[in-house]
Design an enzyme around this catalytic site. Structure first.
Site, PDB file in Angstrom:
ATOM      1  CE  LYS A  89       0.591   3.147  -3.754  1.00 28.31           C
ATOM      2  NZ  LYS A  89       0.635   2.319  -4.983  1.00 28.31           N
ATOM      3  CG  PHE A 185      -6.115   7.310  11.069  1.00 31.62           C
ATOM      4  CD1 PHE A 185      -5.782   6.032  11.503  1.00 31.62           C
ATOM      5  CD2 PHE A 185      -5.591   8.393  11.756  1.00 31.62           C
ATOM      6  CE1 PHE A 185      -4.941   5.836  12.597  1.00 31.62           C
ATOM      7  CE2 PHE A 185      -4.755   8.216  12.854  1.00 31.62           C
ATOM      8  CZ  PHE A 185      -4.430   6.932  13.265  1.00 31.62           C
ATOM      9  CB  CYS A 187      -6.918   3.818   2.436  1.00 32.89           C
ATOM     10  SG  CYS A 187      -6.952   2.927   0.860  1.00 32.89           S
ATOM     11  CE  LYS A 225      -4.606  11.610   2.410  1.00 36.02           C
ATOM     12  NZ  LYS A 225      -3.724  11.079   1.342  1.00 36.02           N
TER      13      LYS A 225
END
Length: 423
Positions: A89, A185, A187, A225
Protein backbone atom coordinates in the site's frame (compact mmCIF):
# COMPACT_ATOMS: atom_id res chain seq x y z
CA UNK A 1 0.08 -4.27 -39.02
CA UNK A 2 -1.08 -7.86 -39.50
CA UNK A 3 2.35 -9.44 -39.25
CA UNK A 4 3.25 -11.32 -36.08
CA UNK A 5 6.85 -12.04 -36.96
CA UNK A 6 8.35 -10.13 -34.05
CA UNK A 7 11.18 -11.09 -31.73
CA UNK A 8 11.24 -11.48 -27.96
CA UNK A 9 13.68 -12.12 -25.17
CA UNK A 10 14.15 -15.63 -23.84
CA UNK A 11 15.59 -16.53 -20.44
CA UNK A 12 17.56 -19.71 -19.94
CA UNK A 13 16.18 -20.78 -16.58
CA UNK A 14 12.94 -18.91 -15.88
CA UNK A 15 11.81 -21.04 -12.94
CA UNK A 16 14.88 -20.85 -10.72
CA UNK A 17 15.77 -18.15 -8.19
CA UNK A 18 13.04 -15.59 -8.76
CA UNK A 19 15.23 -12.79 -7.52
CA UNK A 20 16.33 -9.36 -8.60
CA UNK A 21 19.19 -9.83 -11.06
CA UNK A 22 20.15 -6.35 -12.15
CA UNK A 23 19.89 -2.79 -10.84
CA UNK A 24 18.04 0.07 -12.44
CA UNK A 25 21.03 1.38 -14.35
CA UNK A 26 22.47 -0.70 -17.13
CA UNK A 27 19.25 -2.49 -18.06
CA UNK A 28 19.72 -4.52 -21.21
CA UNK A 29 17.82 -3.12 -24.15
CA UNK A 30 15.86 -5.56 -26.24
CA UNK A 31 13.08 -5.48 -28.78
CA UNK A 32 10.61 -5.95 -25.92
CA UNK A 33 7.51 -4.82 -27.68
CA UNK A 34 8.10 -6.87 -30.83
CA UNK A 35 6.03 -9.92 -30.06
CA UNK A 36 6.48 -13.21 -31.85
CA UNK A 37 3.70 -15.79 -31.60
CA UNK A 38 4.42 -19.44 -32.16
CA UNK A 39 3.27 -22.82 -30.87
CA UNK A 40 5.59 -25.48 -29.52
CA UNK A 41 5.69 -28.79 -31.34
CA UNK A 42 5.01 -30.88 -28.27
CA UNK A 43 2.57 -30.07 -25.49
CA UNK A 44 4.44 -29.07 -22.32
CA UNK A 45 3.33 -27.72 -18.99
CA UNK A 46 2.93 -23.98 -19.56
CA UNK A 47 5.56 -21.84 -17.88
CA UNK A 48 4.02 -18.81 -16.18
CA UNK A 49 7.29 -17.24 -15.04
CA UNK A 50 8.15 -13.76 -16.26
CA UNK A 51 11.10 -11.40 -16.04
CA UNK A 52 10.14 -7.74 -15.86
CA UNK A 53 12.86 -5.07 -15.79
CA UNK A 54 15.26 -7.71 -14.50
CA UNK A 55 12.87 -8.91 -11.78
CA UNK A 56 12.07 -12.65 -11.93
CA UNK A 57 8.55 -13.66 -10.89
CA UNK A 58 7.11 -17.21 -10.75
CA UNK A 59 3.95 -15.93 -12.45
CA UNK A 60 2.67 -12.59 -13.80
CA UNK A 61 0.11 -12.06 -11.03
CA UNK A 62 0.92 -9.12 -8.77
CA UNK A 63 -0.88 -7.89 -5.67
CA UNK A 64 -1.97 -4.35 -6.56
CA UNK A 65 -1.29 -1.53 -4.15
CA UNK A 66 -4.10 -1.21 -1.61
CA UNK A 67 -5.54 -3.07 1.38
CA UNK A 68 -4.13 -6.48 0.24
CA UNK A 69 -0.62 -5.06 0.81
CA UNK A 70 -1.24 -2.97 3.88
CA UNK A 71 1.00 -4.73 6.46
CA UNK A 72 3.51 -7.53 7.04
CA UNK A 73 0.88 -10.15 7.86
CA UNK A 74 -1.12 -9.79 4.65
CA UNK A 75 1.93 -9.41 2.41
CA UNK A 76 3.45 -12.54 3.91
CA UNK A 77 0.17 -14.32 3.21
CA UNK A 78 0.34 -13.21 -0.40
CA UNK A 79 3.84 -14.64 -0.83
CA UNK A 80 2.84 -17.89 0.89
CA UNK A 81 -0.18 -18.28 -1.42
CA UNK A 82 2.05 -17.92 -4.47
CA UNK A 83 1.57 -14.42 -5.87
CA UNK A 84 4.27 -13.46 -8.36
CA UNK A 85 4.97 -10.14 -6.63
CA UNK A 86 3.47 -7.81 -4.05
CA UNK A 87 3.06 -4.06 -4.31
CA UNK A 88 2.58 -2.62 -0.84
CA UNK A 89 0.00 0.00 0.00
CA UNK A 90 1.25 3.49 -0.85
CA UNK A 91 3.44 5.15 1.77
CA UNK A 92 4.52 8.76 2.30
CA UNK A 93 6.77 10.52 4.80
CA UNK A 94 4.07 11.82 7.13
CA UNK A 95 1.34 9.27 7.81
CA UNK A 96 -0.14 11.53 10.48
CA UNK A 97 -1.75 13.56 7.70
CA UNK A 98 -3.60 10.49 6.46
CA UNK A 99 -6.94 10.02 8.20
CA UNK A 100 -9.37 7.43 6.87
CA UNK A 101 -13.12 7.17 7.50
CA UNK A 102 -15.51 4.24 7.86
CA UNK A 103 -17.43 3.04 5.93
CA UNK A 104 -15.19 3.73 2.96
CA UNK A 105 -16.39 1.14 0.41
CA UNK A 106 -19.56 0.75 -1.64
CA UNK A 107 -20.56 -2.00 -4.06
CA UNK A 108 -22.55 -2.12 -7.28
CA UNK A 109 -24.40 -5.35 -8.05
CA UNK A 110 -25.79 -6.60 -11.34
CA UNK A 111 -29.53 -6.14 -11.59
CA UNK A 112 -31.39 -3.67 -9.41
CA UNK A 113 -29.00 -1.24 -7.77
CA UNK A 114 -28.85 -1.99 -4.08
CA UNK A 115 -30.00 -5.60 -4.42
CA UNK A 116 -28.18 -7.94 -2.05
CA UNK A 117 -28.55 -10.87 -4.45
CA UNK A 118 -26.92 -9.68 -7.65
CA UNK A 119 -23.30 -10.35 -8.61
CA UNK A 120 -20.85 -7.65 -7.52
CA UNK A 121 -19.61 -5.93 -10.67
CA UNK A 122 -18.44 -2.59 -9.28
CA UNK A 123 -16.56 -1.47 -6.19
CA UNK A 124 -15.92 2.06 -4.99
CA UNK A 125 -13.47 3.19 -2.33
CA UNK A 126 -12.74 6.52 -0.69
CA UNK A 127 -9.74 5.06 1.12
CA UNK A 128 -6.51 7.03 1.36
CA UNK A 129 -2.92 5.80 1.27
CA UNK A 130 -1.34 4.01 4.25
CA UNK A 131 -2.10 5.61 7.60
CA UNK A 132 0.59 3.56 9.33
CA UNK A 133 3.85 5.30 10.40
CA UNK A 134 6.50 5.14 7.70
CA UNK A 135 9.02 3.62 10.12
CA UNK A 136 6.63 0.75 10.79
CA UNK A 137 6.16 0.06 7.10
CA UNK A 138 9.90 0.26 6.44
CA UNK A 139 10.59 -2.22 9.22
CA UNK A 140 8.06 -4.62 7.70
CA UNK A 141 9.50 -4.20 4.19
CA UNK A 142 12.90 -5.14 5.53
CA UNK A 143 11.53 -8.14 7.43
CA UNK A 144 9.72 -9.41 4.35
CA UNK A 145 12.85 -9.15 2.19
CA UNK A 146 14.87 -11.00 4.84
CA UNK A 147 12.31 -13.80 5.00
CA UNK A 148 11.55 -13.89 1.26
CA UNK A 149 14.79 -12.78 -0.44
CA UNK A 150 13.84 -14.41 -3.76
CA UNK A 151 10.36 -12.87 -3.98
CA UNK A 152 9.58 -9.50 -5.50
CA UNK A 153 8.42 -6.72 -3.16
CA UNK A 154 7.56 -3.39 -4.75
CA UNK A 155 7.05 -0.22 -2.73
CA UNK A 156 4.31 2.17 -3.81
CA UNK A 157 5.26 5.72 -2.87
CA UNK A 158 3.63 9.14 -3.09
CA UNK A 159 4.73 12.53 -1.84
CA UNK A 160 3.91 16.20 -1.99
CA UNK A 161 5.35 18.52 -4.62
CA UNK A 162 8.68 18.78 -2.86
CA UNK A 163 11.96 17.52 -4.30
CA UNK A 164 13.66 17.02 -0.94
CA UNK A 165 10.70 15.04 0.39
CA UNK A 166 10.72 12.74 -2.65
CA UNK A 167 14.47 12.19 -2.32
CA UNK A 168 14.21 11.40 1.39
CA UNK A 169 11.35 8.95 0.84
CA UNK A 170 13.17 7.16 -1.97
CA UNK A 171 16.37 6.87 0.04
CA UNK A 172 14.67 5.52 3.17
CA UNK A 173 12.53 3.01 1.29
CA UNK A 174 15.42 1.74 -0.84
CA UNK A 175 17.43 0.94 2.29
CA UNK A 176 14.89 -1.77 3.18
CA UNK A 177 15.90 -3.81 0.12
CA UNK A 178 12.67 -3.53 -1.89
CA UNK A 179 13.03 -4.55 -5.52
CA UNK A 180 11.30 -1.68 -7.30
CA UNK A 181 9.12 1.40 -6.92
CA UNK A 182 5.63 2.02 -8.21
CA UNK A 183 4.93 5.75 -8.15
CA UNK A 184 1.35 6.62 -7.29
CA UNK A 185 0.57 9.36 -9.80
CA UNK A 186 -3.04 8.31 -9.94
CA UNK A 187 -4.99 8.14 -6.67
CA UNK A 188 -8.22 9.92 -7.70
CA UNK A 189 -9.23 11.20 -4.30
CA UNK A 190 -7.69 12.66 -1.17
CA UNK A 191 -5.15 15.45 -0.73
CA UNK A 192 -5.12 16.95 -4.26
CA UNK A 193 -4.42 20.31 -2.65
CA UNK A 194 -1.00 18.90 -1.68
CA UNK A 195 -0.29 18.00 -5.32
CA UNK A 196 -0.32 14.28 -4.65
CA UNK A 197 -1.60 11.33 -6.67
CA UNK A 198 -3.70 12.16 -9.73
CA UNK A 199 -2.99 15.87 -9.23
CA UNK A 200 0.47 15.05 -10.61
CA UNK A 201 -0.58 12.39 -13.11
CA UNK A 202 -3.06 14.75 -14.77
CA UNK A 203 -0.52 17.55 -15.20
CA UNK A 204 2.16 16.47 -17.65
CA UNK A 205 4.47 19.40 -16.90
CA UNK A 206 4.34 18.62 -13.20
CA UNK A 207 4.69 14.91 -13.92
CA UNK A 208 7.81 15.42 -15.99
CA UNK A 209 9.46 17.44 -13.25
CA UNK A 210 8.62 14.99 -10.46
CA UNK A 211 9.66 11.98 -12.59
CA UNK A 212 12.97 13.73 -13.11
CA UNK A 213 13.51 14.05 -9.37
CA UNK A 214 12.56 10.43 -8.76
CA UNK A 215 14.67 8.87 -11.48
CA UNK A 216 17.71 10.95 -10.60
CA UNK A 217 17.59 9.48 -7.10
CA UNK A 218 16.26 5.91 -7.48
CA UNK A 219 18.66 3.06 -8.17
CA UNK A 220 16.01 0.36 -8.64
CA UNK A 221 13.35 0.06 -11.39
CA UNK A 222 10.56 2.62 -11.31
CA UNK A 223 6.99 2.08 -12.58
CA UNK A 224 4.66 5.05 -13.00
CA UNK A 225 1.04 4.24 -12.18
CA UNK A 226 -1.34 5.99 -14.57
CA UNK A 227 -4.68 7.63 -13.87
CA UNK A 228 -7.56 6.85 -16.27
CA UNK A 229 -9.15 10.17 -15.33
CA UNK A 230 -7.52 12.00 -18.23
CA UNK A 231 -8.36 12.59 -21.89
CA UNK A 232 -5.35 10.80 -23.40
CA UNK A 233 -3.59 8.33 -21.12
CA UNK A 234 -0.70 7.93 -23.56
CA UNK A 235 0.50 11.46 -22.76
CA UNK A 236 1.49 10.85 -19.10
CA UNK A 237 2.73 7.36 -20.02
CA UNK A 238 5.00 8.84 -22.69
CA UNK A 239 6.28 11.54 -20.31
CA UNK A 240 7.01 8.98 -17.59
CA UNK A 241 9.07 6.77 -19.88
CA UNK A 242 10.93 9.68 -21.42
CA UNK A 243 11.72 10.94 -17.92
CA UNK A 244 13.47 7.72 -16.94
CA UNK A 245 10.82 5.33 -15.62
CA UNK A 246 11.33 1.69 -16.61
CA UNK A 247 7.65 0.92 -16.84
CA UNK A 248 4.07 2.07 -16.50
CA UNK A 249 1.10 0.49 -14.73
CA UNK A 250 -2.50 1.13 -15.78
CA UNK A 251 -5.10 1.75 -14.69
CA UNK A 252 -5.79 3.11 -11.23
CA UNK A 253 -9.41 3.53 -10.20
CA UNK A 254 -11.94 5.67 -12.09
CA UNK A 255 -13.43 8.69 -10.34
CA UNK A 256 -17.07 7.91 -9.59
CA UNK A 257 -20.16 8.39 -7.49
CA UNK A 258 -21.36 4.90 -6.62
CA UNK A 259 -25.02 5.76 -6.16
CA UNK A 260 -27.74 7.33 -4.08
CA UNK A 261 -29.72 5.45 -1.46
CA UNK A 262 -33.29 5.91 -2.65
CA UNK A 263 -34.68 5.48 0.87
CA UNK A 264 -32.42 7.92 2.72
CA UNK A 265 -31.62 10.07 -0.34
CA UNK A 266 -27.98 10.10 0.76
CA UNK A 267 -24.95 9.13 -1.36
CA UNK A 268 -22.92 5.95 -0.88
CA UNK A 269 -20.62 5.18 0.86
CA UNK A 270 -22.37 7.23 3.52
CA UNK A 271 -20.27 8.73 6.32
CA UNK A 272 -22.36 10.64 8.86
CA UNK A 273 -24.87 11.35 6.12
CA UNK A 274 -22.31 12.61 3.60
CA UNK A 275 -19.96 11.19 0.97
CA UNK A 276 -17.31 12.20 -1.56
CA UNK A 277 -16.47 10.91 -5.06
CA UNK A 278 -14.08 7.96 -4.98
CA UNK A 279 -12.27 5.37 -7.06
CA UNK A 280 -14.27 2.78 -9.04
CA UNK A 281 -12.88 -0.72 -9.66
CA UNK A 282 -13.86 -4.39 -10.11
CA UNK A 283 -15.26 -6.23 -13.13
CA UNK A 284 -17.18 -3.26 -14.57
CA UNK A 285 -13.97 -1.31 -15.27
CA UNK A 286 -12.25 -4.16 -17.13
CA UNK A 287 -13.22 -3.08 -20.68
CA UNK A 288 -12.14 0.50 -19.93
CA UNK A 289 -8.83 -0.74 -18.56
CA UNK A 290 -8.25 -2.90 -21.64
CA UNK A 291 -8.73 0.13 -23.89
CA UNK A 292 -6.30 2.24 -21.86
CA UNK A 293 -3.69 -0.53 -21.80
CA UNK A 294 -4.11 -1.09 -25.54
CA UNK A 295 -3.50 2.60 -26.24
CA UNK A 296 -0.41 2.68 -24.04
CA UNK A 297 0.95 -0.53 -25.58
CA UNK A 298 0.53 0.80 -29.12
CA UNK A 299 2.30 4.01 -28.15
CA UNK A 300 5.13 2.08 -26.50
CA UNK A 301 5.55 -0.17 -29.52
CA UNK A 302 5.61 2.77 -31.93
CA UNK A 303 7.84 5.09 -29.91
CA UNK A 304 9.90 2.91 -27.54
CA UNK A 305 10.06 -0.39 -29.41
CA UNK A 306 13.81 -0.84 -28.96
CA UNK A 307 13.83 -0.30 -25.21
CA UNK A 308 13.25 -2.73 -22.34
CA UNK A 309 10.23 -0.95 -20.91
CA UNK A 310 7.40 -2.77 -19.16
CA UNK A 311 3.64 -2.50 -18.87
CA UNK A 312 1.55 -3.74 -15.95
CA UNK A 313 -2.19 -4.20 -16.61
CA UNK A 314 -4.74 -3.42 -13.91
CA UNK A 315 -8.51 -3.46 -13.84
CA UNK A 316 -11.24 -5.97 -13.00
CA UNK A 317 -9.14 -9.13 -13.05
CA UNK A 318 -10.95 -12.06 -11.44
CA UNK A 319 -10.19 -14.89 -13.90
CA UNK A 320 -7.26 -16.23 -15.86
CA UNK A 321 -9.06 -15.11 -19.00
CA UNK A 322 -9.17 -11.53 -17.73
CA UNK A 323 -5.41 -11.68 -17.26
CA UNK A 324 -4.83 -13.25 -20.67
CA UNK A 325 -6.57 -10.29 -22.29
CA UNK A 326 -4.13 -7.84 -20.72
CA UNK A 327 -1.17 -9.98 -21.77
CA UNK A 328 -2.50 -10.31 -25.31
CA UNK A 329 -2.45 -6.50 -25.42
CA UNK A 330 1.20 -6.40 -24.35
CA UNK A 331 1.19 -6.39 -20.54
CA UNK A 332 4.18 -8.04 -18.86
CA UNK A 333 2.37 -8.46 -15.56
CA UNK A 334 -1.20 -8.23 -14.26
CA UNK A 335 -2.20 -6.64 -10.98
CA UNK A 336 -5.12 -7.64 -8.77
CA UNK A 337 -6.42 -5.65 -5.80
CA UNK A 338 -10.22 -5.55 -5.57
CA UNK A 339 -10.36 -9.19 -6.68
CA UNK A 340 -8.33 -10.18 -3.63
CA UNK A 341 -10.58 -8.13 -1.37
CA UNK A 342 -13.59 -10.01 -2.74
CA UNK A 343 -12.18 -13.54 -3.14
CA UNK A 344 -9.13 -13.79 -0.87
CA UNK A 345 -5.43 -14.44 -1.44
CA UNK A 346 -6.11 -17.98 -2.66
CA UNK A 347 -7.47 -16.46 -5.86
CA UNK A 348 -3.96 -16.67 -7.34
CA UNK A 349 -4.23 -20.46 -7.66
CA UNK A 350 -7.40 -20.12 -9.74
CA UNK A 351 -5.80 -17.41 -11.86
CA UNK A 352 -2.74 -19.56 -12.56
CA UNK A 353 -4.79 -22.65 -13.38
CA UNK A 354 -7.09 -20.77 -15.75
CA UNK A 355 -4.23 -18.98 -17.46
CA UNK A 356 -2.48 -22.32 -17.99
CA UNK A 357 -5.69 -23.75 -19.46
CA UNK A 358 -5.79 -20.87 -21.93
CA UNK A 359 -2.15 -21.48 -22.84
CA UNK A 360 -2.73 -25.21 -23.35
CA UNK A 361 -5.71 -24.47 -25.59
CA UNK A 362 -3.49 -22.44 -27.91
CA UNK A 363 -0.35 -24.51 -27.35
CA UNK A 364 1.57 -21.61 -25.81
CA UNK A 365 4.50 -22.63 -23.64
CA UNK A 366 5.38 -19.26 -22.10
CA UNK A 367 3.89 -15.83 -21.47
CA UNK A 368 6.13 -14.34 -24.15
CA UNK A 369 4.60 -16.70 -26.72
CA UNK A 370 1.41 -14.65 -26.79
CA UNK A 371 2.23 -11.32 -25.16
CA UNK A 372 1.00 -8.58 -27.46
CA UNK A 373 -0.42 -11.00 -30.03
CA UNK A 374 -3.76 -9.18 -30.28
CA UNK A 375 -2.33 -5.68 -30.45
CA UNK A 376 -1.82 -5.57 -34.26
CA UNK A 377 -5.52 -6.18 -34.82
CA UNK A 378 -6.56 -2.76 -33.51
CA UNK A 379 -6.90 -0.08 -36.16
CA UNK A 380 -8.92 3.03 -36.98
CA UNK A 381 -12.58 3.10 -37.85
CA UNK A 382 -11.67 4.45 -41.29
CA UNK A 383 -9.48 1.42 -41.89
CA UNK A 384 -12.28 -0.90 -40.72
CA UNK A 385 -14.57 0.64 -43.33
CA UNK A 386 -11.96 0.10 -46.07
CA UNK A 387 -11.37 -3.48 -44.97
CA UNK A 388 -15.07 -4.28 -44.96
CA UNK A 389 -15.65 -2.67 -48.34
CA UNK A 390 -12.84 -4.74 -49.81
CA UNK A 391 -14.20 -7.91 -48.21
CA UNK A 392 -17.69 -7.23 -49.61
CA UNK A 393 -16.19 -6.58 -53.01
CA UNK A 394 -14.35 -9.91 -52.91
CA UNK A 395 -17.46 -11.79 -51.75
CA UNK A 396 -19.50 -10.28 -54.56
CA UNK A 397 -16.85 -11.27 -57.08
CA UNK A 398 -17.01 -14.86 -55.87
CA UNK A 399 -20.81 -14.83 -55.92
CA UNK A 400 -20.89 -13.57 -59.50
CA UNK A 401 -18.96 -16.61 -60.63
CA UNK A 402 -17.46 -16.61 -64.13
CA UNK A 403 -17.08 -13.31 -65.90
CA UNK A 404 -17.02 -14.75 -69.46
CA UNK A 405 -17.76 -17.95 -71.38
CA UNK A 406 -14.06 -18.33 -72.03
CA UNK A 407 -13.50 -18.88 -68.28
CA UNK A 408 -15.27 -22.26 -68.17
CA UNK A 409 -13.01 -25.26 -67.55
CA UNK A 410 -13.71 -28.93 -67.88
CA UNK A 411 -12.24 -29.98 -64.51
CA UNK A 412 -14.08 -27.39 -62.45
CA UNK A 413 -17.35 -27.36 -64.39
CA UNK A 414 -19.66 -28.39 -61.50
CA UNK A 415 -18.17 -25.90 -59.04
CA UNK A 416 -18.24 -23.18 -61.67
CA UNK A 417 -21.91 -23.89 -62.24
CA UNK A 418 -22.64 -23.77 -58.49
CA UNK A 419 -20.86 -20.41 -58.19
CA UNK A 420 -23.59 -18.85 -60.32
CA UNK A 421 -26.62 -20.39 -58.61
CA UNK A 422 -28.59 -17.88 -56.50
CA UNK A 423 -30.39 -20.23 -54.09
Amino acid sequence: MASLSFTHVKFKNPVADFARTRPKTGLACSNRVGFRVFASETQKEPDLSVTVNGLHMPNPFVIGSGPPGTNYTVMKRAFDEGWGAVIAKTVSLDAAKVINVTPRYARLRAGVNGSTKGQIIGWQNIELISDRPLETMLKEFKQLKEEYPDRILIASIMEEYNKAAWEELIDRVEQTGVDAFEINFSCPHGMPERKMGAAVGQDCALLEEVCGWINAKATIPVWAKMTPNITDITEPARISLRSGCEGVAAINTIMSVMGINLDSLRPEPCVEGYSTPGGYSSKAVHPIALAKVMNIAKMMKAEFGDKDYSLSGIGGVETGGDAAEFILLGANSVQVCTGVMMHGYGLVKKLCDELKDFMRKHNFSSIEDFRGASLPYFTTHTDLVKRQQEAIKQRKAIKKGLQSDKDWTGDGFVKETESMVSN
